[in-house]
Design a protein around this motif. Structure first.
Motif, PDB file in Angstrom:
ATOM      1  N   THR A   1       9.305  73.122  30.805  1.00 48.38           N
ATOM      2  CA  THR A   1       9.933  72.389  29.703  1.00 48.38           C
ATOM      3  C   THR A   1       9.069  72.296  28.446  1.00 48.38           C
ATOM      4  O   THR A   1       9.577  72.516  27.331  1.00 48.38           O
ATOM      5  CB  THR A   1      10.370  70.988  30.167  1.00 48.38           C
ATOM      6  N   PRO A   2       7.765  71.973  28.536  1.00 44.72           N
ATOM      7  CA  PRO A   2       6.971  71.921  27.298  1.00 44.72           C
ATOM      8  C   PRO A   2       6.929  73.250  26.553  1.00 44.72           C
ATOM      9  O   PRO A   2       6.858  73.277  25.322  1.00 44.72           O
ATOM     10  CB  PRO A   2       5.568  71.531  27.790  1.00 44.72           C
ATOM     11  N   PHE A   3       6.972  74.355  27.297  1.00 51.00           N
ATOM     12  CA  PHE A   3       6.910  75.673  26.676  1.00 51.00           C
ATOM     13  C   PHE A   3       8.266  76.081  26.110  1.00 51.00           C
ATOM     14  O   PHE A   3       8.338  76.861  25.161  1.00 51.00           O
ATOM     15  CB  PHE A   3       6.419  76.707  27.694  1.00 51.00           C
ATOM     16  N   ILE A   4       9.334  75.534  26.681  1.00 47.80           N
ATOM     17  CA  ILE A   4      10.677  75.810  26.174  1.00 47.80           C
ATOM     18  C   ILE A   4      10.953  74.997  24.906  1.00 47.80           C
ATOM     19  O   ILE A   4      11.506  75.506  23.926  1.00 47.80           O
ATOM     20  CB  ILE A   4      11.743  75.487  27.245  1.00 47.80           C
ATOM     21  N   LEU A   5      10.548  73.726  24.918  1.00 48.02           N
ATOM     22  CA  LEU A   5      10.892  72.818  23.822  1.00 48.02           C
ATOM     23  C   LEU A   5       9.898  72.822  22.667  1.00 48.02           C
ATOM     24  O   LEU A   5      10.295  72.607  21.512  1.00 48.02           O
ATOM     25  CB  LEU A   5      11.024  71.385  24.353  1.00 48.02           C
ATOM     26  N   LEU A   6       8.624  73.029  22.963  1.00 54.27           N
ATOM     27  CA  LEU A   6       7.587  72.794  21.960  1.00 54.27           C
ATOM     28  C   LEU A   6       6.927  74.073  21.459  1.00 54.27           C
ATOM     29  O   LEU A   6       6.751  75.036  22.207  1.00 54.27           O
ATOM     30  CB  LEU A   6       6.493  71.887  22.545  1.00 54.27           C
ATOM     31  N   LYS A   7       6.533  74.039  20.200  1.00 50.21           N
ATOM     32  CA  LYS A   7       5.668  75.070  19.648  1.00 50.21           C
ATOM     33  C   LYS A   7       4.225  74.747  20.029  1.00 50.21           C
ATOM     34  O   LYS A   7       3.949  73.719  20.638  1.00 50.21           O
ATOM     35  CB  LYS A   7       5.821  75.111  18.129  1.00 50.21           C
ATOM     36  N   LYS A   8       3.309  75.602  19.635  1.00 45.91           N
ATOM     37  CA  LYS A   8       1.903  75.431  20.010  1.00 45.91           C
ATOM     38  C   LYS A   8       1.363  74.078  19.561  1.00 45.91           C
ATOM     39  O   LYS A   8       0.671  73.382  20.318  1.00 45.91           O
ATOM     40  CB  LYS A   8       1.066  76.554  19.417  1.00 45.91           C
ATOM     41  N   GLU A   9       1.667  73.662  18.332  1.00 46.11           N
ATOM     42  CA  GLU A   9       1.185  72.373  17.824  1.00 46.11           C
ATOM     43  C   GLU A   9       1.776  71.212  18.608  1.00 46.11           C
ATOM     44  O   GLU A   9       1.116  70.202  18.838  1.00 46.11           O
ATOM     45  CB  GLU A   9       1.520  72.237  16.335  1.00 46.11           C
ATOM     46  N   GLY A  10       3.024  71.354  19.017  1.00 43.47           N
ATOM     47  CA  GLY A  10       3.670  70.317  19.815  1.00 43.47           C
ATOM     48  C   GLY A  10       3.018  70.170  21.174  1.00 43.47           C
ATOM     49  O   GLY A  10       2.841  69.058  21.683  1.00 43.47           O
ATOM     50  N   ARG A  11       2.644  71.296  21.768  1.00 44.69           N
ATOM     51  CA  ARG A  11       1.979  71.249  23.075  1.00 44.69           C
ATOM     52  C   ARG A  11       0.607  70.601  22.958  1.00 44.69           C
ATOM     53  O   ARG A  11       0.156  69.900  23.867  1.00 44.69           O
ATOM     54  CB  ARG A  11       1.890  72.663  23.671  1.00 44.69           C
ATOM     55  N   LYS A  12      -0.065  70.819  21.826  1.00 46.30           N
ATOM     56  CA  LYS A  12      -1.356  70.157  21.608  1.00 46.30           C
ATOM     57  C   LYS A  12      -1.186  68.645  21.498  1.00 46.30           C
ATOM     58  O   LYS A  12      -2.008  67.875  21.995  1.00 46.30           O
ATOM     59  CB  LYS A  12      -2.025  70.702  20.344  1.00 46.30           C
ATOM     60  N   ILE A  13      -0.114  68.223  20.840  1.00 46.38           N
ATOM     61  CA  ILE A  13       0.147  66.793  20.655  1.00 46.38           C
ATOM     62  C   ILE A  13       0.291  66.080  22.004  1.00 46.38           C
ATOM     63  O   ILE A  13      -0.176  64.948  22.177  1.00 46.38           O
ATOM     64  CB  ILE A  13       1.418  66.576  19.809  1.00 46.38           C
ATOM     65  N   ILE A  14       0.918  66.737  22.980  1.00 44.75           N
ATOM     66  CA  ILE A  14       1.100  66.085  24.283  1.00 44.75           C
ATOM     67  C   ILE A  14      -0.138  66.230  25.176  1.00 44.75           C
ATOM     68  O   ILE A  14      -0.148  65.740  26.311  1.00 44.75           O
ATOM     69  CB  ILE A  14       2.344  66.614  25.026  1.00 44.75           C
ATOM     70  N   GLY A  15      -1.168  66.903  24.663  1.00 42.40           N
ATOM     71  CA  GLY A  15      -2.416  67.003  25.403  1.00 42.40           C
ATOM     72  C   GLY A  15      -2.660  68.326  26.086  1.00 42.40           C
ATOM     73  O   GLY A  15      -3.637  68.472  26.829  1.00 42.40           O
ATOM     74  N   LEU A  16      -1.777  69.291  25.860  1.00 46.80           N
ATOM     75  CA  LEU A  16      -1.921  70.603  26.497  1.00 46.80           C
ATOM     76  C   LEU A  16      -2.919  71.430  25.688  1.00 46.80           C
ATOM     77  O   LEU A  16      -2.564  72.321  24.909  1.00 46.80           O
ATOM     78  CB  LEU A  16      -0.567  71.301  26.585  1.00 46.80           C
ATOM     79  N   LYS A  17      -4.191  71.112  25.883  1.00 40.93           N
ATOM     80  CA  LYS A  17      -5.271  71.736  25.128  1.00 40.93           C
ATOM     81  C   LYS A  17      -6.555  71.638  25.943  1.00 40.93           C
ATOM     82  O   LYS A  17      -6.621  70.924  26.944  1.00 40.93           O
ATOM     83  CB  LYS A  17      -5.447  71.039  23.781  1.00 40.93           C
ATOM     84  N   ARG A  18      -7.570  72.344  25.479  1.00 38.26           N
ATOM     85  CA  ARG A  18      -8.859  72.372  26.179  1.00 38.26           C
ATOM     86  C   ARG A  18      -9.466  70.967  26.237  1.00 38.26           C
ATOM     87  O   ARG A  18      -9.535  70.269  25.220  1.00 38.26           O
ATOM     88  CB  ARG A  18      -9.814  73.312  25.451  1.00 38.26           C
ATOM     89  N   PRO A  19      -9.913  70.522  27.425  1.00 35.55           N
ATOM     90  CA  PRO A  19     -10.545  69.199  27.523  1.00 35.55           C
ATOM     91  C   PRO A  19     -11.818  69.127  26.688  1.00 35.55           C
ATOM     92  O   PRO A  19     -12.582  70.089  26.628  1.00 35.55           O
ATOM     93  CB  PRO A  19     -10.858  69.074  29.012  1.00 35.55           C
ATOM     94  N   LYS A  20     -12.049  67.986  26.052  1.00 39.23           N
ATOM     95  CA  LYS A  20     -13.258  67.798  25.253  1.00 39.23           C
ATOM     96  C   LYS A  20     -14.407  67.260  26.090  1.00 39.23           C
ATOM     97  O   LYS A  20     -15.560  67.314  25.665  1.00 39.23           O
ATOM     98  CB  LYS A  20     -12.967  66.862  24.078  1.00 39.23           C
TER      99      LYS A  20
END
Length: 247
Positions: free
Chosen positions: A54-73
């Motif tokens: 669902t996140p990949f269907i609904l969201l663009k790359k920036e949207g996925r980053k907003i929900i936390g789908l990014k490299r852990p800090k």
């Protein structure tokens, strides 16, 4: 702000969050109840896969980053997150044993019924390790990835604009706790359905608090992977307790 969604009419608001809760929660709830009766969990697995996508269907790359789908800090906190998940599972296992021993009112005892497809009499030695490994891998992937992307990701972010991050976590945790009533609380035993009011209330409370722990791990890692890893640790420990202390 850049467009976050692939579809222009969509945006993060409480209506979006509530829609996802109902869209995934209702069929998942019904499928799990039916699986508890029949032993067929294939439809439940499909729901988890849809949560992944669902996140990949609904969201663009920036949207996925907003929900936390990014490299852990904070990579170190990925390890802590896994250990926190194990610790939470251990507390819940010990509490269930203390309150309800090996009765059907013990949440992990009832959940162990979902392992009924296994040849329990043959769970010895290397054979037991093989089955444990197989179920542990399934438990550490399907629901942790799917549920965290949905609840700590999309649903959480849906409530953030109106309510802020902390209260949004309360809402996604409540939804998470309620849907887990299908796993325990509303039980199928001896050919009939039963609602275990007090054990169900305790179970829901524990699921709510565990959900909040997953969110805490997300905040510490600044990534949804913290929540996923913590959830995986929880399921790993639960599988261990079921295999080596219940079955």
């Amino acid at each position: 702000m850049k467009d976050l969604f692939r579809f222009k009419k969509l945006k993060f608001n409480w209506q979006f969050g509530l829609t996802l809760i109902l869209l995934f929660g209702i069929p998942r709830f019904l499928f799990v109840l039916e699986a508890n009766r029949t032993g067929n969990y294939s439809f439940t697995s499909i729901i988890f896969v849809l949560m992944w996508l669902t996140p990949f269907i609904l969201l663009k790359k920036e949207g996925r980053k907003i929900i936390g789908l990014k490299r852990p800090k904070n990579i170190q906190w990925l390890i802590y997150s896994f250990l926190i998940g194990i610790f939470a599972s251990a507390i819940i296992f010990l509490l269930g044993n203390y309150l309800y021993l090996d009765s059907i009112e013990n949440w992990f005892v009832y959940i162990s019924n979902s392992y009924s497809s296994m040849p329990v009499d043959e769970l010895t030695g290397s054979n037991k390790k093989l089955y444990f490994g197989m179920f542990a891998i399934i438990g550490m992937t399907f629901s942790p990835i799917g549920e965290e992307l949905l609840y700590r990701g999309l649903i959480h972010q849906g409530f953030v604009p109106e309510f802020g991050k902390n209260r949004a976590s309360v809402f996604d945790s409540l939804a998470f706790a309620i849907v887990h009533l299908a796993h325990f609380g509303i039980i199928y035993s001896s050919g009939s359905w039963e609602f275990l009011f007090v054990p169900a209330f305790i179970w829901m409370t524990l699921m709510f608090l565990t959900s909040r722990l997953f969110y805490y791990c997300k905040t510490k890692t600044e990534s949804i992977y913290g929540a996923i890893i913590s959830h995986a640790g929880f399921n790993f420990a639960m599988t261990y307790f079921i295999f080596y202390h219940i079955l």
